[in-house]
Design a protein around this motif. Structure first.
Motif, PDB file in Angstrom:
ATOM      1  N   GLY A  95       0.821  -1.260  -0.130  1.00  0.00           N
ATOM      2  CA  GLY A  95       0.032   0.022  -0.132  1.00  0.00           C
ATOM      3  C   GLY A  95       0.814   1.424  -0.118  1.00  0.00           C
ATOM      4  N   THR A  96       0.280   2.416   0.747  1.00  0.00           N
ATOM      5  CA  THR A  96       1.049   3.486   0.596  1.00  0.00           C
ATOM      6  C   THR A  96       2.251   3.702   1.413  1.00  0.00           C
ATOM      7  N   THR A  97       2.470   2.582   2.514  1.00  0.00           N
ATOM      8  CA  THR A  97       3.584   2.616   2.953  1.00  0.00           C
ATOM      9  C   THR A  97       4.793   2.206   2.188  1.00  0.00           C
ATOM     10  N   THR A  98       4.840   1.289   1.437  1.00  0.00           N
ATOM     11  CA  THR A  98       5.515   0.952   0.347  1.00  0.00           C
ATOM     12  C   THR A  98       5.928   2.025  -0.617  1.00  0.00           C
ATOM     13  N   VAL A  99       4.950   2.675  -1.064  1.00  0.00           N
ATOM     14  CA  VAL A  99       5.371   3.952  -2.033  1.00  0.00           C
ATOM     15  C   VAL A  99       5.916   5.244  -1.232  1.00  0.00           C
ATOM     16  N   VAL A 100       5.742   5.361  -0.057  1.00  0.00           N
ATOM     17  CA  VAL A 100       6.364   6.327   0.886  1.00  0.00           C
ATOM     18  C   VAL A 100       7.831   5.861   1.003  1.00  0.00           C
ATOM     19  N   GLU A 101       8.026   4.507   1.287  1.00  0.00           N
ATOM     20  CA  GLU A 101       9.362   4.005   1.455  1.00  0.00           C
ATOM     21  C   GLU A 101      10.039   4.264   0.195  1.00  0.00           C
TER      22      GLU A 101
END
Length: 125
Positions: A95-101
């Motif tokens: 999700g968004t966590t992967t995109v932010v990382e």
């Protein structure tokens, strides 16, 4: 060989076989090698494209070649991390966590490239 110590016995036999192979190979090398090494200008001479060596063995390299090699490694490492991420980022669980990382990773790499650009490293001349 079964039981508790069976696997250790197998490992021990393998280690003994490896040591025997090592000792045999080095003993054969000592027996089969020439008694006298080659003349100094023969085997131990440096090789320069089939020509006789000219000049000394010290040459000065410019640091910019190392910087270009470092920047290539930087781009290669970035590609190694970006391509697998690009293949799986839209799958469930990423999700968004992967995109932010990945955004943080790309930002750090971009800062390194921006620093190199501002310092004039990326200019060839």
């Amino acid at each position: 060989m079964t039981g508790y110590l069976g696997s250790y016995a197998t490992l021990g036999l393998l280690l003994i076989a490896a040591v025997l192979f090592f000792v045999t190979a080095f003993s054969a090398n000592r027996v089969l090698r020439p008694a006298r090494p080659a003349e100094p200008w023969g085997k131990r001479a440096s090789y320069e494209c089939g020509l006789d060596p000219v000049g000394g063995d010290w040459a000065q390299m410019q640091i910019r070649y190392y910087v270009y090699a470092y920047l290539y490694v930087l781009f290669a490492v970035e590609a190694v991390f970006l391509f697998p991420w690009a293949l799986v980022f839209d799958r469930p669980g990423f999700g968004t966590t992967t995109v932010v990382e990945m955004g943080v990773f790309v930002a750090v790499v971009a800062l390194g490239i921006l620093y190199a650009w501002r310092r004039g490293v990326l200019r060839w001349a």
